[in-house]
Design a protein around this motif. Structure first.
Motif, PDB file in Angstrom:
ATOM      1  N   ASP A 246      59.430 -35.787   4.136  1.00 56.28           N
ATOM      2  CA  ASP A 246      60.549 -36.211   3.293  1.00 56.28           C
ATOM      3  C   ASP A 246      60.221 -37.418   2.433  1.00 56.28           C
ATOM      4  N   ARG A 247      59.402 -38.345   2.964  1.00 58.43           N
ATOM      5  CA  ARG A 247      59.128 -39.584   2.230  1.00 58.43           C
ATOM      6  C   ARG A 247      57.848 -39.499   1.402  1.00 58.43           C
ATOM      7  N   ASN A 248      56.768 -39.071   2.055  1.00 56.61           N
ATOM      8  CA  ASN A 248      55.491 -39.052   1.337  1.00 56.61           C
ATOM      9  C   ASN A 248      55.366 -37.871   0.383  1.00 56.61           C
ATOM     10  N   LEU A 249      55.905 -36.716   0.764  1.00 56.49           N
ATOM     11  CA  LEU A 249      55.759 -35.514  -0.049  1.00 56.49           C
ATOM     12  C   LEU A 249      57.053 -35.130  -0.756  1.00 56.49           C
ATOM     13  N   ARG A 250      58.028 -36.020  -0.731  1.00 57.14           N
ATOM     14  CA  ARG A 250      59.285 -35.803  -1.453  1.00 57.14           C
ATOM     15  C   ARG A 250      60.001 -34.531  -1.020  1.00 57.14           C
ATOM     16  N   GLY A 251      59.961 -34.257   0.300  1.00 55.78           N
ATOM     17  CA  GLY A 251      60.810 -33.205   0.831  1.00 55.78           C
ATOM     18  C   GLY A 251      60.162 -31.876   1.078  1.00 55.78           C
ATOM     19  N   SER A 252      58.894 -31.688   0.731  1.00 60.00           N
ATOM     20  CA  SER A 252      58.311 -30.365   0.942  1.00 60.00           C
ATOM     21  C   SER A 252      56.785 -30.412   0.986  1.00 60.00           C
ATOM     22  N   PHE A 253      56.236 -29.538   1.834  1.00 62.33           N
ATOM     23  CA  PHE A 253      54.800 -29.291   1.845  1.00 62.33           C
ATOM     24  C   PHE A 253      54.504 -28.260   0.774  1.00 62.33           C
ATOM     25  N   LYS A 254      53.502 -28.519  -0.032  1.00 63.11           N
ATOM     26  CA  LYS A 254      53.157 -27.594  -1.114  1.00 63.11           C
ATOM     27  C   LYS A 254      52.224 -26.499  -0.615  1.00 63.11           C
ATOM     28  N   THR A 255      51.287 -26.877   0.252  1.00 63.04           N
ATOM     29  CA  THR A 255      50.302 -25.935   0.791  1.00 63.04           C
ATOM     30  C   THR A 255      50.120 -26.223   2.275  1.00 63.04           C
ATOM     31  N   PRO A 256      49.560 -25.277   3.034  1.00 64.23           N
ATOM     32  CA  PRO A 256      49.285 -25.549   4.453  1.00 64.23           C
ATOM     33  C   PRO A 256      48.370 -26.755   4.652  1.00 64.23           C
ATOM     34  N   GLU A 257      47.491 -27.004   3.682  1.00 64.85           N
ATOM     35  CA  GLU A 257      46.574 -28.146   3.791  1.00 64.85           C
ATOM     36  C   GLU A 257      47.326 -29.475   3.762  1.00 64.85           C
ATOM     37  N   ASP A 258      48.489 -29.511   3.093  1.00 68.91           N
ATOM     38  CA  ASP A 258      49.315 -30.730   3.105  1.00 68.91           C
ATOM     39  C   ASP A 258      49.766 -31.056   4.516  1.00 68.91           C
ATOM     40  N   LEU A 259      50.029 -30.023   5.276  1.00 69.95           N
ATOM     41  CA  LEU A 259      50.447 -30.209   6.665  1.00 69.95           C
ATOM     42  C   LEU A 259      49.312 -30.794   7.488  1.00 69.95           C
ATOM     43  N   GLN A 260      48.096 -30.384   7.172  1.00 76.20           N
ATOM     44  CA  GLN A 260      46.925 -30.867   7.908  1.00 76.20           C
ATOM     45  C   GLN A 260      46.690 -32.355   7.705  1.00 76.20           C
ATOM     46  N   LYS A 261      47.151 -32.890   6.573  1.00 78.50           N
ATOM     47  CA  LYS A 261      46.929 -34.299   6.256  1.00 78.50           C
ATOM     48  C   LYS A 261      47.783 -35.240   7.099  1.00 78.50           C
ATOM     49  N   CYS A 262      48.826 -34.716   7.737  1.00 78.57           N
ATOM     50  CA  CYS A 262      49.670 -35.560   8.594  1.00 78.57           C
ATOM     51  C   CYS A 262      48.871 -35.955   9.830  1.00 78.57           C
ATOM     52  N   PHE A 263      48.724 -37.255  10.087  1.00 71.88           N
ATOM     53  CA  PHE A 263      47.780 -37.745  11.096  1.00 71.88           C
ATOM     54  C   PHE A 263      48.127 -37.351  12.523  1.00 71.88           C
ATOM     55  N   VAL A 264      49.392 -36.986  12.805  1.00 65.86           N
ATOM     56  CA  VAL A 264      49.749 -36.630  14.182  1.00 65.86           C
ATOM     57  C   VAL A 264      49.414 -35.173  14.500  1.00 65.86           C
ATOM     58  N   ILE A 265      48.972 -34.420  13.493  1.00 64.81           N
ATOM     59  CA  ILE A 265      48.583 -33.021  13.712  1.00 64.81           C
ATOM     60  C   ILE A 265      47.061 -32.969  13.774  1.00 64.81           C
ATOM     61  N   SER A 266      46.523 -32.723  14.953  1.00 63.96           N
ATOM     62  CA  SER A 266      45.075 -32.694  15.129  1.00 63.96           C
ATOM     63  C   SER A 266      44.491 -31.456  14.459  1.00 63.96           C
TER      64      SER A 266
END
Length: 417
Positions: A246-266
């Motif tokens: 919500d804060r860094n990506l303004r409410g949405s993941f654009k690609t699955p790789e955006d999800l990978q960039k979140c540090f709590v997801i190994s």
């Protein structure tokens, strides 16, 4: 002359005799000055038998210490562990002078220096842990860790760390990373840990199965905290992922790789999730609200910049810099803006066009003083320009007198007629 001399001697002898007789008379009946003996003032503390560990503020003051000295003594008492263990330790308190300590020393109910080494060794002795045998730390509760020899706070920290990892320590490698576990304790615990050595994709998958996680296709842009927790994340991790979206990506993941960039997801967890990630076309539809190929960079709004994908910080920086300049003259100026995602802005300026017809320009001789002093490119030379143009109302001469670095002059000339 001899008679006169003897008369004077006789008069002097008589005078001395009279003075001695008067002195004896006046000093008669007076007692001699007694020897001075200082008696200690009585207090609530028995000077012949008192323990400094039991004295309160009032009793310390009755011993002759000021409020400030008493405060220092009590603080020193807390620093050394809550009690004085010897006279020598008490003597080290700087609020007690050498003279005062010598006065109090015979009455202090503490050993001279006995027990100090024993106390220190007891105070700094490392707690040993008791290992009951092979065990799985994932199944341990707080009481189990306390029985092993850890403190309540350490036990709570271990459980918190386990929850942070998603409810399991996963491997010995992850268990070792917990700051509560010292290298010495880990060396003792390691042979008894019923955990795999390191994290791998296979181990992560088996961990997911043991947690009864059933993966189904999901949209990370619509998932709430409970949805993330159902995927095996802790409450804290779920909150972090949502805030990142919500804060860094303004409410949405654009690609699955955006999800990978979140540090709590190994990386291992992402590989598990990746086959089930389905990002809807909502973002694509939303982007079609603005045709950026027909959008002027000098009129693009804050909302449109967010729509393009910039975060609030980048969008605000671009709008603020444009306002101070009075408009962009070339696209490179936008890339010079602080606190922006340069890759995303490069993409933006490659799509949008730039109309400079509305940008106000002046000569050095007729530029308003307020404009000179507030413009990012002119404000550091504004006073010199104003001074020189009074005597030399000629732009060429003013440029000559300013003696600017080529790169600064080049930027300034963008806004000169």
């Amino acid at each position: 002359m001899r008679k006169s001399y003897f008369r004077k001697l006789a008069c002097m002898a008589m005078l001395l005799t009279i003075l001695l007789a008067y002195q004896n008379y006046t000093s008669r009946g007076k007692e001699s000055f007694p020897d001075v003996k200082f008696i200690m003032a009585s207090s609530g503390v028995n000077r012949s038998d008192f323990d400094p560990n039991t004295l309160d503020e009032t009793q310390w003051q009755k011993l002759g210490f000021s409020e400030k000295q008493v405060s220092t003594i009590l603080k020193y008492k807390e620093i050394v562990g809550g009690q004085f263990i010897s006279k020598q330790q008490l003597k080290k308190c700087y609020a007690i002078s050498e003279e005062k300590f010598a006065e109090l020393k015979p009455y202090i109910l503490l050993p001279e220096d006995d027990g100090k080494e024993k106390f220190l060794s007891r105070r700094f002795e490392k707690k040993t842990i008791t290992i009951p045998g092979k065990f799985n730390p994932d199944r341990f509760l707080a009481n189990d860790w306390i029985k092993m020899g850890f403190s309540e706070r350490q036990a709570a920290a271990l459980l918190k760390y386990k929850n942070y990892l998603g409810g399991s320590f996963i491997s010995k490698e992850k268990f070792k990373e917990c700051f509560i576990i010292s290298p010495e304790n880990y060396a003792r615990l390691e042979p008894y840990l019923q955990l795999p050595e390191k994290v791998s994709g296979t181990i992560a998958a088996s961990h997911a199965k043991s947690s009864n996680i059933r993966y189904r296709p999901f949209d990370p842009n619509t998932l709430n905290a409970d949805g993330w927790k159902a995927l095996g994340f802790s409450e804290k991790q779920a909150t972090t992922i949502i805030n990142y979206r919500d804060r860094n990506l303004r409410g949405s993941f654009k690609t699955p790789e955006d999800l990978q960039k979140c540090f709590v997801i190994s990386p291992e967890k992402f590989e598990e999730l990746k086959p089930y990630i389905t990002i809807t076309i909502k973002e694509e539809i939303r982007r079609q609200e603005t045709d950026f190929s027909k959008t002027d960079l000098n009129t693009i709004s804050f909302k449109q910049l967010l729509e393009f994908g910039l975060d609030e910080r980048s969008a605000a920086s671009i709008i603020g810099f444009r306002r101070k300049l009075g408009g962009f003259v070339n696209k490179q100026q936008i890339l010079d803006t602080y606190n922006i995602d340069k890759d995303l802005v490069q993409k933006l300026i490659s799509i949008c066009f730039l109309d400079t017809s509305g940008v106000q320009k002046y000569t050095l001789t007729d530029a308003p003083e307020e404009w000179l002093k507030n413009h990012p490119y002119f404000k550091y030379s504004a006073d010199k320009i104003i001074f020189y143009r009074i005597t030399y109302p000629d732009d060429k001469k003013i440029w000559k007198f300013l003696k600017l670095k080529p790169e600064y002059e080049e930027k300034m000339r963008l806004y000169i007629k």
